[in-house]
Design an enzyme around this catalytic site. Structure first.
Site, mmCIF file in Angstrom:
data_model
loop_
_atom_site.group_PDB
_atom_site.id
_atom_site.type_symbol
_atom_site.label_atom_id
_atom_site.label_comp_id
_atom_site.label_asym_id
_atom_site.label_seq_id
_atom_site.Cartn_x
_atom_site.Cartn_y
_atom_site.Cartn_z
ATOM 1 N N SER A 108 -5.388 -0.906 -7.596
ATOM 2 C CA SER A 108 -4.584 -2.085 -7.271
ATOM 3 C C SER A 108 -5.316 -3.354 -7.678
ATOM 4 O O SER A 108 -6.546 -3.400 -7.685
ATOM 5 C CB SER A 108 -4.313 -2.112 -5.761
ATOM 6 O OG SER A 108 -3.808 -3.359 -5.352
ATOM 7 N N SER A 109 -4.542 -4.388 -7.966
ATOM 8 C CA SER A 109 -5.134 -5.680 -8.328
ATOM 9 C C SER A 109 -5.843 -6.344 -7.155
ATOM 10 O O SER A 109 -6.608 -7.292 -7.354
ATOM 11 C CB SER A 109 -4.041 -6.615 -8.855
ATOM 12 O OG SER A 109 -3.061 -6.852 -7.857
ATOM 13 N N CYS A 110 -5.638 -5.847 -5.935
ATOM 14 C CA CYS A 110 -6.277 -6.472 -4.772
ATOM 15 C C CYS A 110 -7.779 -6.208 -4.724
ATOM 16 O O CYS A 110 -8.474 -6.732 -3.850
ATOM 17 C CB CYS A 110 -5.614 -6.012 -3.482
ATOM 18 S SG CYS A 110 -5.948 -4.294 -3.055
ATOM 19 N N TYR A 137 -8.011 -2.064 2.477
ATOM 20 C CA TYR A 137 -7.372 -1.296 1.402
ATOM 21 C C TYR A 137 -8.123 -1.506 0.086
ATOM 22 O O TYR A 137 -8.377 -0.555 -0.668
ATOM 23 C CB TYR A 137 -5.915 -1.725 1.260
ATOM 24 C CG TYR A 137 -5.168 -1.084 0.125
ATOM 25 C CD1 TYR A 137 -4.735 0.235 0.209
ATOM 26 C CD2 TYR A 137 -4.870 -1.790 -1.038
ATOM 27 C CE1 TYR A 137 -4.028 0.832 -0.830
ATOM 28 C CE2 TYR A 137 -4.171 -1.205 -2.079
ATOM 29 C CZ TYR A 137 -3.752 0.103 -1.964
ATOM 30 O OH TYR A 137 -3.063 0.690 -3.000
ATOM 31 N N LYS A 141 -10.087 1.190 -2.542
ATOM 32 C CA LYS A 141 -9.793 1.322 -3.971
ATOM 33 C C LYS A 141 -11.037 1.076 -4.828
ATOM 34 O O LYS A 141 -11.237 1.734 -5.862
ATOM 35 C CB LYS A 141 -8.666 0.364 -4.362
ATOM 36 C CG LYS A 141 -7.302 0.782 -3.824
ATOM 37 C CD LYS A 141 -6.914 2.154 -4.333
ATOM 38 C CE LYS A 141 -5.573 2.621 -3.812
ATOM 39 N NZ LYS A 141 -5.233 3.978 -4.279
ATOM 40 N N HIS A 180 6.253 -4.295 0.297
ATOM 41 C CA HIS A 180 5.710 -5.420 -0.443
ATOM 42 C C HIS A 180 6.803 -6.486 -0.595
ATOM 43 O O HIS A 180 7.961 -6.265 -0.231
ATOM 44 C CB HIS A 180 5.200 -4.954 -1.811
ATOM 45 C CG HIS A 180 3.946 -4.139 -1.718
ATOM 46 N ND1 HIS A 180 3.957 -2.762 -1.794
ATOM 47 C CD2 HIS A 180 2.649 -4.495 -1.535
ATOM 48 C CE1 HIS A 180 2.711 -2.305 -1.682
ATOM 49 N NE2 HIS A 180 1.905 -3.331 -1.512
#
Length: 311
Positions: A108-110, A137, A141, A180
């Site tokens: 994920s981009s987070c 989260y 990742k 989301h």
């Protein structure tokens, strides 16, 4: 990769997993291993080990994850980090032990710092503090990326990590508490249209900038990487276009056909002010997305209408 190759898609009922199944079948891959949580609980190491030893997949797409929006990530942070670490470690370690030829891990981009330079390059990883609302989260990742990279560096096994931007499309979660932003807006506007409400309340100020990518485009990117990429560096996967949440809301409102007003609840958090991926590395290999945002929202809304019963 042979069309008869045995391919395991972990998380095949989710947004990315279901897109992977569509894309793989469309391209002629039929020997797919698909298991529900009831059949193989990926949080359970013994069950995962037994599955891999019995089925011996040749290729793995790891799209399974516990996911959610800002509220869910912030409220259930313990569940998010624990379950994602369990899923990733169990699948990746079993894939390694059982001789899987290649694995694609979807992140994920987070993973990038809250205030990373924009657009965010792969090199921004671990250069600053994370966004607090989805920190747990994100750390899970990041651990997945490092596990794949470390196994590749030490054992030369091609375990590749892809970091998609914000995704949407068929198979999405439209629950108002756990979804989301984009699927949540689809549901809000649809319900307001059906109930003839005069206004819809959206979270925050509407000012954050976000990038969105249709799920089938990231599935195409994952298959592309499986065929064409063998380096340790994780890869960003994005559309290259960004939009404010305020403008996104107007676009979803248009697609759904809602005619009321949008009211902004500024007491709710905005999250990261801007998140744009630099996907030039993957694009340099020849991949690019094909579905525009408005077209994709239309397809997602049709999926919502087909799968969701709204009172």
């Amino acid at each position: 990769m042979s069309k008869n190759a045995k391919i395991y898609v972990a998380g095949h009922r989710g947004l990315v997993g279901s897109a992977l199944v569509r894309v793989l079948k469309k391209q002629g891959y039929q020997n797919l291993l698909l298991r529900t949580r009831q059949e193989v609980d990926l949080r359970n190491q013994a069950q995962v080990t037994e599955f891999f030893e019995k089925e011996k997949p040749e290729f793995v797409f790891l799209a399974a994850a516990k996911v959610g929006g800002i509220w869910a990530n912030h409220t259930y942070r313990g569940d998010f980090i624990l379950e994602n670490l369990q899923i990733q470690t169990n699948v990746i370690s079993s894939a390694f032990s059982c001789g899987v030829q290649k694995l694609i891990f979807l992140g994920s981009s987070c993973i990038y710092p809250k205030l990373a330079d924009q657009p965010m390059k792969e090199s921004a990883l671990l250069t600053g503090p994370l966004e607090e609302t989805n920190e747990a989260y994100a750390i899970a990742k990041i651990a997945g990326i490092m596990l794949c990279k470390s196994l590749m560096l030490q054992y030369k096994r091609p375990f590749i990590s892809l970091m998609p931007t914000n995704l949407y499309g068929p198979g999405d979660n439209y629950d108002l508490e756990n979804s989301h932003v984009l699927p949540g807006l689809i549901r809000k506007f649809h319900e307001a249209k059906m109930k003839e409400q005069k206004s819809v309340t959206a979270w925050g100020t509407g000012s954050p900038l976000r990038e969105f990518l249709y799920a089938d485009d990231v599935a195409e990117a994952a298959l592309f990487a499986l065929r064409n990429y063998d380096e340790t560096q994780h890869l960003n996967v994005g559309s290259g276009e960004e939009i404010t949440i305020r403008d996104l809301s107007q676009l979803v409102k248009k697609v759904v056909g809602y005619t009321g007003d949008i009211v902004w609840d500024t007491s709710k958090p905005d999250g990261t002010p801007r998140k744009l991926m630099d996907s030039s590395r993957l694009r340099s290999y020849g991949w690019k997305p094909t579905v525009s945002l408005e077209e994709g929202i239309g397809l997602a809304y049709q999926d919502f209408l087909e799968r969701t019963v709204v009172s």
